[in-house]
Design a protein around this motif. Structure first.
Motif, mmCIF file in Angstrom:
data_model
loop_
_atom_site.group_PDB
_atom_site.id
_atom_site.type_symbol
_atom_site.label_atom_id
_atom_site.label_comp_id
_atom_site.label_asym_id
_atom_site.label_seq_id
_atom_site.Cartn_x
_atom_site.Cartn_y
_atom_site.Cartn_z
ATOM 1 N N SER A 1 1.031 4.764 -3.965
ATOM 2 C CA SER A 1 0.321 5.618 -3.011
ATOM 3 C C SER A 1 1.187 6.035 -1.832
ATOM 4 C CB SER A 1 -0.936 4.897 -2.504
ATOM 5 O OG SER A 1 -1.800 4.590 -3.570
ATOM 6 N N GLU A 2 2.240 5.264 -1.552
ATOM 7 C CA GLU A 2 3.126 5.568 -0.432
ATOM 8 C C GLU A 2 4.479 4.926 -0.685
ATOM 9 O OE1 GLU A 2 1.151 3.957 2.935
ATOM 10 O OE2 GLU A 2 1.505 1.879 2.374
ATOM 11 N N PRO A 3 5.520 5.373 0.017
ATOM 12 C CA PRO A 3 6.839 4.771 -0.184
ATOM 13 C C PRO A 3 6.823 3.277 0.128
ATOM 14 C CG PRO A 3 7.021 6.838 1.013
ATOM 15 C CD PRO A 3 5.559 6.518 0.951
ATOM 16 N N THR B 1 10.370 8.794 -0.948
ATOM 17 C CA THR B 1 9.982 10.171 -0.680
ATOM 18 C C THR B 1 10.697 11.083 -1.669
ATOM 19 O OG1 THR B 1 11.786 10.493 0.896
ATOM 20 C CG2 THR B 1 9.689 9.630 1.763
ATOM 21 N N ALA C 1 7.079 8.461 -4.550
ATOM 22 C CA ALA C 1 5.722 8.016 -4.234
ATOM 23 C C ALA C 1 4.749 9.173 -4.437
ATOM 24 C CB ALA C 1 5.664 7.512 -2.794
ATOM 25 N N GLU C 2 3.505 8.831 -4.711
ATOM 26 C CA GLU C 2 2.428 9.805 -4.916
ATOM 27 C C GLU C 2 2.681 10.712 -6.118
ATOM 28 O OE1 GLU C 2 1.963 11.859 -1.235
ATOM 29 O OE2 GLU C 2 1.014 10.166 -0.234
ATOM 30 N N ALA D 1 -0.967 -1.261 -3.931
ATOM 31 C CA ALA D 1 -0.197 -0.175 -3.332
ATOM 32 C C ALA D 1 -0.215 1.077 -4.192
ATOM 33 C CB ALA D 1 1.252 -0.621 -3.099
#
Length: 283
Positions: free
Chosen positions: A189-191, A217, A148-149, A24
């Motif tokens: 890479s994402e929530p 986020t 995230a990110e 992830a």
């Protein structure tokens, strides 16, 4: 067919969902790619052995009286080349790949990003994890939260014996030791919600030393910081001494403020926690 059949019972249990094979984050994703590439290369090592062993056993069985018998046979250049050249090439290829990716996946190496990393100071305790956010002035126990990110840079130490920090879906494992600092760089890479744990046995509460890792986020992370600051709790030396007692928590704890210099004090074992002397003996 037999090997594939043994994997079928695992199909419905989701055991692979919690590891790096279900990556992830960018670090875990590169680790998975390297793992699969190495597995593919090693097929050329194990494959011939698995195929040729039963063939040789069948061909040279006692009942096969028509097989050639050459008691004086001793050397053959093509056969020697087949035996030595492919394995040598495999070793060279693996050495190049592993040398390259060992440096690329160095846990101390910062992740490339346009955003500054979130700084987190992680302290391993019996049997819980303390996370201090020095730039934000908050802290949490058994709950690691970040956007995230966006990269996360962790500085890790232990307030007791040596322990091991591991979030399988986001990155590699690294040790935390009393009186020392190690580093780890992660990103999601994402929530999502991920499992974090200590993988170094450290006593009777080891099996419960797991923590939630929440990639949120930007708005969700800001809301979490606001909730932490609103908790009204202060993480000072007295609170850390209480927190250091061997115990497991039913739910995470958040601190709205952190006493200056707490992490350096823990690092230098200057804080008189319940196991300070015990940790000193494991430096």
């Amino acid at each position: 067919m037999l090997a594939a059949g043994t994997l079928l019972p695992l199909g419905g249990c989701g055991v692979l969902d919690h590891g790096f094979l279900n990556a992830a984050g960018p670090v875990a994703d590169e680790t998975r790619s390297l793992f699969l590439l190495v597995c593919f290369i090693l097929i050329f090592v194990a494959g011939p052995v698995l195929v040729l062993t039963p063939i040789f056993a069948w061909h040279y069985r006692l009942a096969n009286t028509k097989s050639a018998y050459r008691p004086q046979w001793g050397f053959n250049w093509p056969l020697e080349g087949l035996i030595w050249i492919p394995p040598a090439l495999i070793v060279v290829v693996l050495a190049v790949l592993l040398w390259r990716d060992t440096h690329r996946l160095d846990p101390y190496r910062p992740l490339a990003s346009a955003q500054a990393p979130v700084e987190v100071q992680a302290v391993a305790l019996d049997w819980k994890w303390l996370f201090i956010y020095p730039d934000e002035g908050v802290a949490s126990v058994d709950e690691l939260v970040f956007p995230a990110e966006r990269p996360v840079h962790l500085s890790l130490t232990s307030g007791t014996v040596m322990q091991s920090f591991f979030v399988p879906r986001l990155g590699g494992q690294i040790y935390a030791m009393a009186g020392m600092t190690t580093q780890l760089n992660l990103a999601a890479s994402e929530p999502g919600r991920f499992l974090g744990e200590n993988t170094q046995f450290n006593g009777i509460g080891f099996q419960n030393q797991k923590f939630a890792v929440l990639a949120q986020t930007a708005d969700g992370y800001a809301a979490w910081l606001a909730q932490a600051r609103a908790s009204g709790k202060t993480l000072d030396r007295h609170a850390f001494k209480t927190l250091s007692a061997r115990s497991t928590l039913a739910e995470p704890i958040r601190f709205g403020s952190v006493a200056p210099g707490l992490f350096p004090a823990i690092l230098t074992l200057d804080n008189p926690g319940p196991h300070a002397g015990h940790a000193q003996g494991h430096r």
